[in-house]
Every structure is written in structure tokens, then in C-alpha cells.
Design a protein around this motif. Structure first.
Motif: not given
Length: 332
Positions: A261-276
Motif C-alpha cells: 500500500s505504501e508503494q501504491g501511495g507513492y504513485e498517487l502522491v507522485d501524480a498529485a504533486l508532480r507532472h505539471p
């Protein structure tokens, strides 16, 4: 992309790729975030990670308040400077979603919206709203919140001079489903999908609901100015969590293929904070990825527009047109 190619792609990246946390210097000090479905699993993992990067205010949108309070306590222990609040939200209830959105209008700012709540069942069930449960919770609930929460996101963008972020949790399993399901012979797709006869036992309906998330997010992005709100969608990968509790096959396979779940959370947070530059884009393996040709095809575009028009009409009838944003014309 055929179903077999989709499955092979999933197998490849589950074994070959390991999600990474966003850089530790990522700073969202002073910002406010809402994470739906955040009392367990990927939502909880993402909420913890957001709080660890200086977030000022974190709103856990959960159906079960007591479980939300447990999640709050866990997050607060690790990040005492973050103001964590638990708000009740049930995507099976129009009233609950309207009340939640009404409360959110009073926020002084809303920088990040992570629409992560969802469900998976292998047998047909009907929601309290009268819709098939995947259609109600995964599609209609997500769609309604994405519209009702646009106003505070836009207000924050005007305040800060930077676009706010809306990320919808999708899945690569979306591409096992066919756009034919949205462009079939029925005059209206949602009433057809609400009928028990349309439901095939197993994961087909879950996969279709994730395709609806992709189509909705892509069309929504056309109606939202990226300078105000960056709207994207993310595949968090196959992760082991309580989400699969009604799917023994997924639990068994996940022992060999699943991420944490922690690794899945990395994916979610990456999408929410990066890639403008990810407005209207699909992210997987922490990169912008192309959606299959079937989604981009003429038939896929028909399906996308049909779903948008039908969903918008349904939501306006349910909650009233005054609650939905007026500015839903195509963005410049």
C-alpha cells in the motif's frame, strides 16, 4: 490494446518497476489536501505521505468516522504539525456528497484533491441510490465530487497564482474493458448498466468502472483550464490492501505480484504533486503514459462524450443544476 496485451503489460511493470517516493525536498507547506477513501489502504498511505511533506491541513474523507479517527491518530503521531480532520463522506449517498462539498466551500484554500475512494465486488449489488454499486460509487460519486469541488480548487488557484491539482485514481485494468460497453445499442448506457442482466460475475464491472473514470477525467480536463486546475488520472498498480477483500483471486495473485500500500501511495502522491504538464493525462509507473488506441479512436471519443453528457444530465437532475459549476464549456 487487447486484453491480453494489457495483462502482459501489468505483469511486466509489476515485476520490473518499483514505485519511489517523491523527492524528500518536495515541500507543500501551507497547503490543504482532501483525500477520499483515506482510512485504509492506498488512500491512507497517500495521506501519510502528503502530511510528511509539510502539508498544513489534511482532510480525510471517509465513510466510517471511527476508522477515520484511527487513521487521523496514526498520521498525527508521525506528523504532529499537520492539522488532520475527519469528514464523513459516503459516495453511495447524494446527500452525503452534497453536504461534504458544501462544507468544503468554506475552506480558505484547497490545493490538492485526491479522488481515491472506490470499491470492487464480484457479484451484482444495487446501491441505495438505485444504481449498480460500481456505477454509483466508482463513477457517479467520483464524477459528482470532481464537479462540486472545482470551485474551492479554482479559488485557491486565483489566490496563489498556481494551478491546484485534482487526481483521480484509475487503473490499468480499465483497458481490459471495451469502449463498446459505452457505445452499445442502448439509448442510455447508465440505465443499461444498472440492470442485473448487464452484470457478468467477476471483475468485468470493476474494470469497466475504471474505464469510466478514465473517460470522465479526460473529458473533464477539456472543460477545465489547466492554469486553474490540473486534472489527471493515475494507475496505482496492483497493490495488496483491504480493497481486494472480496476477490480471493486477486489476493492470491497479489502475493507474487502485488506492491505494498505504501508503494501504491507513492504513485498517487507522485501524480498529485508532480507532472505539471499532465492535464488530461494518464499516469502509470510515475510517468505520463499514452492511453490505448481504443480510447483515442473515433469510437472512444464518442464513448467519452456520451458518458460526459449522460452523467452530467443525471447529476443535474439529482442534485440540482444550481449546485454544479456554471463554467463547463470547453476550456480555451
Amino acid at each position: 490494446m487487447s486484453s491480453m496485451l494489457t495483462l502482459l503489460s501489468i505483469l511486466w511493470y509489476q515485476l520490473a518497476f518499483k514505485p519511489k517516493p517523491v523527492p524528500p525536498e518536495t515541500n507543500i507547506e501551507g497547503q490543504t489536501a482532501i483525500v477520499t477513501g483515506s482510512n485504509t489502504g492506498l488512500g491512507l498511505a497517500a495521506a501519510k505521505q502528503l502530511a510528511s511533506h509539510g502539508l498544513a491541513r489534511l482532510i480525510l474523507a471517509v465513510r466510517d468516522i471511527s476508522k477515520g479517527e484511527e487513521a487521523k491518530a496514526a498520521i498525527s503521531r508521525e506528523n504532529p504539525k499537520c492539522q488532520v480532520e475527519v469528514w464523513q463522506l459516503d459516495q453511495d449517498s447524494w446527500d452525503s456528497m452534497s453536504a461534504f462539498a458544501g462544507k468544503a466551500q468554506s475552506l480558505d484554500r484547497l490545493d490538492i484533491l485526491l479522488l481515491n475512494a472506490g470499491m470492487k465486488r464480484l457479484e451484482y449489488t444495487r446501491s441505495a441510490s438505485g444504481h449498480e454499486t460500481h456505477i454509483q460509487v466508482n463513477h457517479l460519486g467520483t464524477a459528482l465530487l470532481s464537479l462540486l469541488l472545482l470551485a474551492p480548487l479554482r479559488k485557491t488557484a486565483a489566490l496563489t497564482g498556481n494551478p491546484s491539482r485534482m487526481t483521480i485514481t484509475a487503473s490499468s485494468l480499465a483497458f481490459i474493458a471495451s469502449v463498446d460497453s459505452v457505445t452499445g445499442p442502448e439509448d442510455q448506457v447508465i440505465p443499461f448498466l444498472d440492470e442485473p442482466a448487464s452484470f457478468k460475475p467477476g471483475t468485468d464491472r470493476y474494470c469497466l468502472s475504471k474505464l469510466l473514470n478514465v473517460l470522465w477525467a479526460r473529458e473533464l480536463a477539456k472543460h477545465v483550464n489547466a492554469k486553474e486546475v490540473v486534472v489527471n488520472m493515475v494507475n496505482p498498480g496492483w497493490c495488496m490492501s483491504e480493497f481486494h477483500r472480496e476477490d480471493p483471486g486477486a489476493v492470491s495473485a497479489g502475493k507474487y505480484l502485488g506492491w505494498s500500500s505504501e508503494q501504491g501511495g507513492y504513485e498517487l502522491v507522485d501524480a498529485a504533486l508532480r507532472h505539471p504538464d499532465s492535464h488530461g493525462q494518464y499516469l502509470s509507473e510515475q510517468k505520463i503514459r499514452s492511453v490505448p488506441g481504443s480510447v483515442l479512436s473515433a469510437q472512444g471519443q464518442v464513448a467519452q462524450k456520451r458518458l460526459w453528457d449522460e452523467t452530467l444530465a443525471l447529476l443535474r437532475a439529482v442534485v440540482g443544476p444550481d449546485q454544479l459549476p456554471n463554467h463547463l464549456a470547453l476550456a480555451d
